[in-house]
Scaffold this motif. Structure first.
Motif, PDB file in Angstrom:
ATOM      1  N   THR A  79     -13.715   3.371  31.592  1.00 45.27           N
ATOM      2  CA  THR A  79     -14.923   3.343  32.421  1.00 45.27           C
ATOM      3  C   THR A  79     -15.740   2.114  32.059  1.00 45.27           C
ATOM      4  OG1 THR A  79     -14.959   5.753  32.404  1.00 45.27           O
ATOM      5  CG2 THR A  79     -16.957   4.660  33.129  1.00 45.27           C
ATOM      6  N   GLN A 131     -22.290   2.659  36.278  1.00 48.25           N
ATOM      7  CA  GLN A 131     -20.956   2.976  35.767  1.00 48.25           C
ATOM      8  C   GLN A 131     -19.928   3.053  36.886  1.00 48.25           C
ATOM      9  OE1 GLN A 131     -21.651   6.685  33.688  1.00 48.25           O
ATOM     10  NE2 GLN A 131     -21.930   5.636  31.735  1.00 48.25           N
ATOM     11  N   ILE A 133     -15.270   3.650  37.382  1.00 50.78           N
ATOM     12  CA  ILE A 133     -13.914   3.683  36.812  1.00 50.78           C
ATOM     13  C   ILE A 133     -13.280   2.310  36.954  1.00 50.78           C
ATOM     14  CG2 ILE A 133     -11.612   4.676  37.073  1.00 50.78           C
ATOM     15  CD1 ILE A 133     -12.960   7.231  38.098  1.00 50.78           C
TER      16      ILE A 133
END
Length: 535
Positions: A79, A131, A133
């Motif tokens: 992440t 944030q 992935i």
């Protein structure tokens, strides 16, 4: 008013024109071109509180965007935590990729993930942490087991489909034309096991897949593996296909309406089908399966395969020796509708409705009732042996004596274990006795005789050592077999267990003195325990 230093600090010269308050300075920064920089509220407030005489005040700091790559504990996901620039430079795609390489990300990365995260720089507030992935690992996919696809209608399928009458009812004694095959017919086509697909972590570690269980196609009598396609089992003769474990066989079929005094006893190399009944005193012996569409009354059936009786099997207790007049014995499984005063022995015994006053012996399972939830009745008689017994009602309200033996074959394993220990001790004793002989041979002065004798003793030692290892492996195998047997041994009652039932599991016993609701009885802590069902 404000000036940017080379180190990224935003400076305010307070030597000539001191600002009136901290609020004034903060509002001025927020309205200036340095509004996105990180304002140092503590330094500003301290300047006015402490009445500092410093000529220059650091009011803010310029920060470029930065990316931190966080890898999950299982290494299956990476992440990105992106801190949006505060008056500094945005993070470029190339610089972001360098961070991924630095973090060790080598698999599961998609540029689209990274681009989506970097796009948030244009909508998020300065200094905000966003944030997303960046990379995902892949779990392994286990392979598929070998699949055996039946291409013909078997005898078992035939017995499941009674003929439909014109009025909509079914004739339980007429199952239509017998399923049969000719030489060369494809019986089973094998779909091979697959190896599975390996997985990986974002750091590139390989996660191996478990390959599917591989089954070898078994060619029973009357069949062979196709010479044209090794994945196909074909018939070599004309006859009826019958399923066996991981394969099929094709039997010659002898069909007869009734077995009576007129027909005489039947002894056939293939399979036998009786479309009606077996009369008292008659015997049927078959190397394959025996299938009876009607009833068996005081008859004897012996089969190398399975025995199926669509109706009942009924006998009586002989007056002379108290033995039972009806016997069913086979190497495979026995399926009957109901039974009374019969001796029944098979690998597995399946009784649809009820059994009374029978003596039964199953190498594995004995079930009374429908397959999904057996609720049939057992009363009277004796179960000589079985590993698993499942029924609805066991015993009767009168409390008449009934004996059930489970895991009785464990006694044979124990006896074989004792014999094996004796042989091992005997072998070890023989080995010990060779040592003095070896020492004596070593004292011989004749080199030739000495070497010859030592060589003979050494060969005997090797043989005995190998023999001892064989017994040790055999003991380990027997121990495992006994453990597995005792673990699997259990009695399942789905309706009621009456009083007066004597239950033996291996060498332990329990006699019921009252009625029990649905329960499971098995060997635990070296004694027979009852576990009541909660649902």
């Amino acid at each position: 008013m404000f000036k940017l230093a080379h180190n990224g600090n935003v400076l305010l010269d307070v030597s000539k024109h001191p600002p009136p308050s901290a609020t004034f300075v903060i509002e001025a920064i927020e309205m200036s071109k340095f509004c996105d920089c990180k304002i140092d509220y503590d330094a500003i407030n301290a300047f006015f509180k402490d009445k500092s005489t410093e000529p220059v005040l650091v009011v803010a700091t310029k920060h470029n965007a930065k990316l931190e790559v966080v890898i999950s504990d299982d290494k299956m996901m990476a992440t990105g935590e992106l801190t949006v620039a505060q008056g500094g430079d945005l993070l470029s795609l190339d610089d972001a990729k360098k961070q991924l390489v630095k973090a060790g990300i080598v698999r599961g990365y998609k540029q689209a993930y990274l681009e989506q995260l970097l796009q948030k720089q244009f909508t998020a507030k300065a200094g905000e942490v966003v944030q997303g992935i960046l990379a995902q690992g892949r779990l392994p996919s286990d392979g598929l087991a070998t699949k055996l696809v039946t291409k013909v209608r078997t005898l078992k399928d035939h017995l499941k489909t009674p003929k439909l009458k014109e009025d909509g009812s079914v004739d339980m004694r007429d199952f239509g034309k017998m399923a049969s095959v000719e030489p060369g017919a494809v019986l089973i086509r094998q779909q091979p096991a697959t190896p599975g697909k390996e997985g990986f972590t974002v750091l590139g570690d390989i996660l191996p897949a478990k390959p599917g269980d591989n089954k070898q196609l078994v060619a029973g009598e009357g069949t062979e593996i196709s010479k044209l396609n090794p994945l196909e089992l074909v018939s070599t003769i004309s006859g009826v296909p019958i399923e066996i474990t991981n394969g099929m066989r094709v039997d010659d079929i002898f069909t007869i309406p009734d077995v009576n005094v007129k027909s005489g006893h039947i002894d056939f190399e293939g399979s036998v089908i009786v479309t009606r009944n077996i009369d008292p005193g008659m015997k049927v012996t078959a190397k394959g399966d025996i299938t009876i569409f009607g009833t068996v009354e005081s008859g004897e059936l012996t089969a190398g395969g399975n025995i199926t009786v669509k109706q009942g099997v009924i006998g009586h207790q002989k007056s002379d020796d108290k033995s039972l007049s009806c016997k069913l014995i086979c190497e495979g499984d026995i399926h009957v509708s109901h039974s009374q005063y019969c001796y029944i022995e098979a690998a597995n015994i399946f009784i649809e409705r009820q059994t009374s006053h029978c003596i039964m012996k199953a190498r594995h399972a004995l079930k009374v009732g429908q397959p999904d939830l057996p609720k049939g009745k057992i009363f009277g008689g004796e179960i000589l042996d079985a590993t698993t017994l499942i029924a609805g009602e066991i015993g009767n309200e009168s409390g008449a004596k009934m004996v059930i033996n489970l895991a009785r074959s464990g006694a044979d394993i124990t006896a074989e274990t004792d014999e094996c220990f004796k042989e091992l001790a005997k072998t070890e004793q023989q080995l010990d006795s060779l040592q003095p002989a070896l020492e004596k041979a070593d004292l011989l002065k004749d080199p030739e005789k000495k070497n010859e004798l030592i060589s003979k003793i050494g060969a005997t030692q090797l043989h005995l050592c190998q023999q001892a290892e064989h017994y040790e492996r055999q003991l380990s195998s027997l121990e495992n077999n006994l453990h597995e047997l005792l673990t699997k041994a259990n009695l399942v009652v789905n309706t009621v267990l009456h009083s007066g039932v004597e239950i033996h599991i291996f060498d332990k016993a329990l006699k019921t003195t009252r009625n029990y609701p649905p329960c499971t009885i098995k060997l635990m802590n070296n004694k027979v325990e009852v576990e009541f069902k909660t649902s």
